[in-house]
Every structure is written in C-alpha cells, then in structure tokens.
Design a protein around this motif. Structure first.
Motif, PDB file in Angstrom:
ATOM      1  N   ILE A 115       1.043  -1.571  -0.044  1.00  0.00           N
ATOM      2  CA  ILE A 115      -0.226  -0.050  -0.352  1.00  0.00           C
ATOM      3  C   ILE A 115       0.692   1.070  -0.300  1.00  0.00           C
ATOM      4  O   ILE A 115       1.540   1.703   1.027  1.00  0.00           O
ATOM      5  N   SER A 116       0.981   2.065  -1.201  1.00  0.00           N
ATOM      6  CA  SER A 116       1.668   3.679  -1.294  1.00  0.00           C
ATOM      7  C   SER A 116       0.779   4.660  -1.220  1.00  0.00           C
ATOM      8  O   SER A 116      -1.011   4.283  -1.731  1.00  0.00           O
ATOM      9  N   ARG A 125       5.999   9.750  -6.442  1.00  0.00           N
ATOM     10  CA  ARG A 125       6.144  10.590  -7.436  1.00  0.00           C
ATOM     11  C   ARG A 125       6.894  10.344  -8.771  1.00  0.00           C
ATOM     12  O   ARG A 125       7.143  10.121  -9.881  1.00  0.00           O
ATOM     13  N   ALA A 126       8.372   9.501  -8.280  1.00  0.00           N
ATOM     14  CA  ALA A 126       9.442   8.918  -9.392  1.00  0.00           C
ATOM     15  C   ALA A 126       8.607   7.532  -9.860  1.00  0.00           C
ATOM     16  O   ALA A 126       9.863   6.839 -10.247  1.00  0.00           O
ATOM     17  N   GLY A 127       7.117   7.204  -9.211  1.00  0.00           N
ATOM     18  CA  GLY A 127       6.927   5.499  -9.928  1.00  0.00           C
ATOM     19  C   GLY A 127       7.829   4.616  -8.945  1.00  0.00           C
ATOM     20  O   GLY A 127       7.993   3.765  -9.698  1.00  0.00           O
ATOM     21  N   ASP A 143       7.043   3.272  -5.961  1.00  0.00           N
ATOM     22  CA  ASP A 143       6.669   2.398  -5.027  1.00  0.00           C
ATOM     23  C   ASP A 143       7.148   2.432  -3.417  1.00  0.00           C
ATOM     24  O   ASP A 143       6.388   2.445  -2.306  1.00  0.00           O
ATOM     25  N   MET A 144       7.555   0.970  -4.156  1.00  0.00           N
ATOM     26  CA  MET A 144       7.919   0.378  -3.524  1.00  0.00           C
ATOM     27  C   MET A 144       8.629   0.810  -2.192  1.00  0.00           C
ATOM     28  O   MET A 144       8.806   0.485  -0.620  1.00  0.00           O
ATOM     29  N   HIS A 145       9.589   1.725  -2.554  1.00  0.00           N
ATOM     30  CA  HIS A 145      10.234   3.420  -1.751  1.00  0.00           C
ATOM     31  C   HIS A 145       9.182   4.279  -0.986  1.00  0.00           C
ATOM     32  O   HIS A 145       9.485   4.921  -0.340  1.00  0.00           O
ATOM     33  N   CYS A 146       7.332   3.632  -0.668  1.00  0.00           N
ATOM     34  CA  CYS A 146       7.172   5.186  -0.894  1.00  0.00           C
ATOM     35  C   CYS A 146       7.131   5.774   0.837  1.00  0.00           C
ATOM     36  O   CYS A 146       7.546   4.386   1.861  1.00  0.00           O
TER      37      CYS A 146
END
Ligand SMILES: [Zn+2]
Ligand SMILES: [Zn+2]
Length: 207
Positions: free
Chosen positions: A92-93, A101-103, A105-108
């Motif tokens: 869940i991002s 925003r840089a695409g 999401d896994m490092h949200c």
C-alpha cells in the motif's frame, strides 16, 4: 470472519474468528478474498525471520498474494466498484511522497504491507487501498491468478531489467522452472525476442 493467524513463531497458524475489517479512510477498499497464495516469505515469517524487520505484533494474519472481489469502498474510491474482480498489489503506497511521485512506490515513505506488517489475506476479507487494487476481467478466477500478485511481480521485475540486453538473436537462460521461473519464461516469451533456454533438474518442470 475466519482468519488464519500466526500466534507465535515456529507454530502453525490458527483459524480464528475475528472482526471483519472496515473502511476507515476515504481511499480504503475491502476485498472479499477469493484466493491467497502461499509465498516462501510466509514460511520465513512463520519461522520468525521477519519479526525484527516487520515489527508486526502477534497475533496477526499473513498472506500478501491476494485476489478476490471488491466488497466495500471508501467515499473517495473511483477506480473500482463493489463486485469488481481485483488482484491486490501487495504493497500500500501513498502516491504523494517523493519516491511514489518518481514511480518508486516500493520505497514509499508512508507505505504499509498487508500480510507482512499488518493483517493480510489469509482471511475472508482484507483491508487495502484504492491504489493497490487492479481491476480484472470478471471471467478470471482469483485462485488462478492470486500468486501473480507477488510471484508474478518478482518475475516480471527481473525480466524488465533484462529487456535492454535481450535484442533479436540473443539467448536467455532460465535456471529453474519452478514457482517464479515458469512465470519468468512466459514473460521472456511475451516481452522479448530472445531465444529462451530453460535448465531444471526436474523432468516434470521441463515439460
Ligand atoms: Zn511473497
Ligand atoms: Zn508514497
């Protein structure tokens, strides 16, 4: 509802009667689980290998390869409707922080991971968010596709990294045609012009 929960590490999950998850926020989505895949990570979780990293409080419900049908949506959800067949992205991002925003999401910076650090899909219902549900053709059966939520993502991630070097006339060798490998083979064939060579000690896997 029923939920298979981990009460203590190195012990089997227990089938418990627990409260159904509810819509708490405007972007929440409650999914009625049609199928939840068992990942090797679930076995590592059960052995306690993720305890420190996830910080999850026991008991909780594992399960991060989920697919099913939308059961309830928050007031701001516009991408799915009740009854839609969906596959659930495991993470869940927020969609608003710099990595999102840089695409990436896994490092949200505000992310969470059902099945890892909060209740997952080994249950009748799962709480996730609008950003994590992907609407599918209603003819698809969740039990046929649930494992693609993680095993599929892992394989496609590896193939995407290989695409730049797999021009026409090249060969790609897949070592192992197991749970991830067989998906990788399909991705290679669909996404690259490379000749695919598969190595596996199991005759059955090669067929
Ligand atoms: Zn997994
Ligand atoms: Zn984010």
């Amino acid at each position: 509802m029923n939920a298979a929960r981990l009460h203590s590490y190195n012990e089997a999950l227990k089938l418990d009667e627990v409260d159904e998850p509810k819509v708490d926020g405007p972007l929440d989505v409650i999914v009625r689980i049609g199928a939840a895949g068992l990942c090797r990570t679930d076995l590592h979780i059960q052995e306690g290998q993720w305890a420190e990293k996830s910080g999850v409080q026991l008991p909780y419900t594992p399960g991060h390869e989920n697919a099913g049908w939308v059961h309830e949506v928050g007031s701001a959800v516009s991408n799915v409707e009740v009854g839609d067949t969906v596959i659930v992205h495991p993470f869940i991002s927020c969609g608003l922080c710099d990595p999102c925003r840089a695409g990436d999401d896994m490092h949200c910076l505000n992310g969470s991971f059902p099945g890892i650090n909060r209740d997952g899909g080994f249950a009748d219902f799962l709480q996730t968010s609008a950003r994590s549900v992907v609407k599918l053709d209603p003819s698809l059966d969740p039990k046929e596709i649930a494992a693609l939520a993680d095993a599929g993502l892992t394989a496609i991630h590896a193939i995407k990294k290989a695409i730049p070097v797999l021009s026409p006339g090249t060969r790609a060798v897949v070592i192992g045609a197991g749970g991830l490998g067989h998906i990788g083979i399909q991705c290679l064939k669909a996404m690259t012009p490379a000749e695919v060579i598969v190595i596996d000690p199991s005759e059955a896997a090669l067929r």
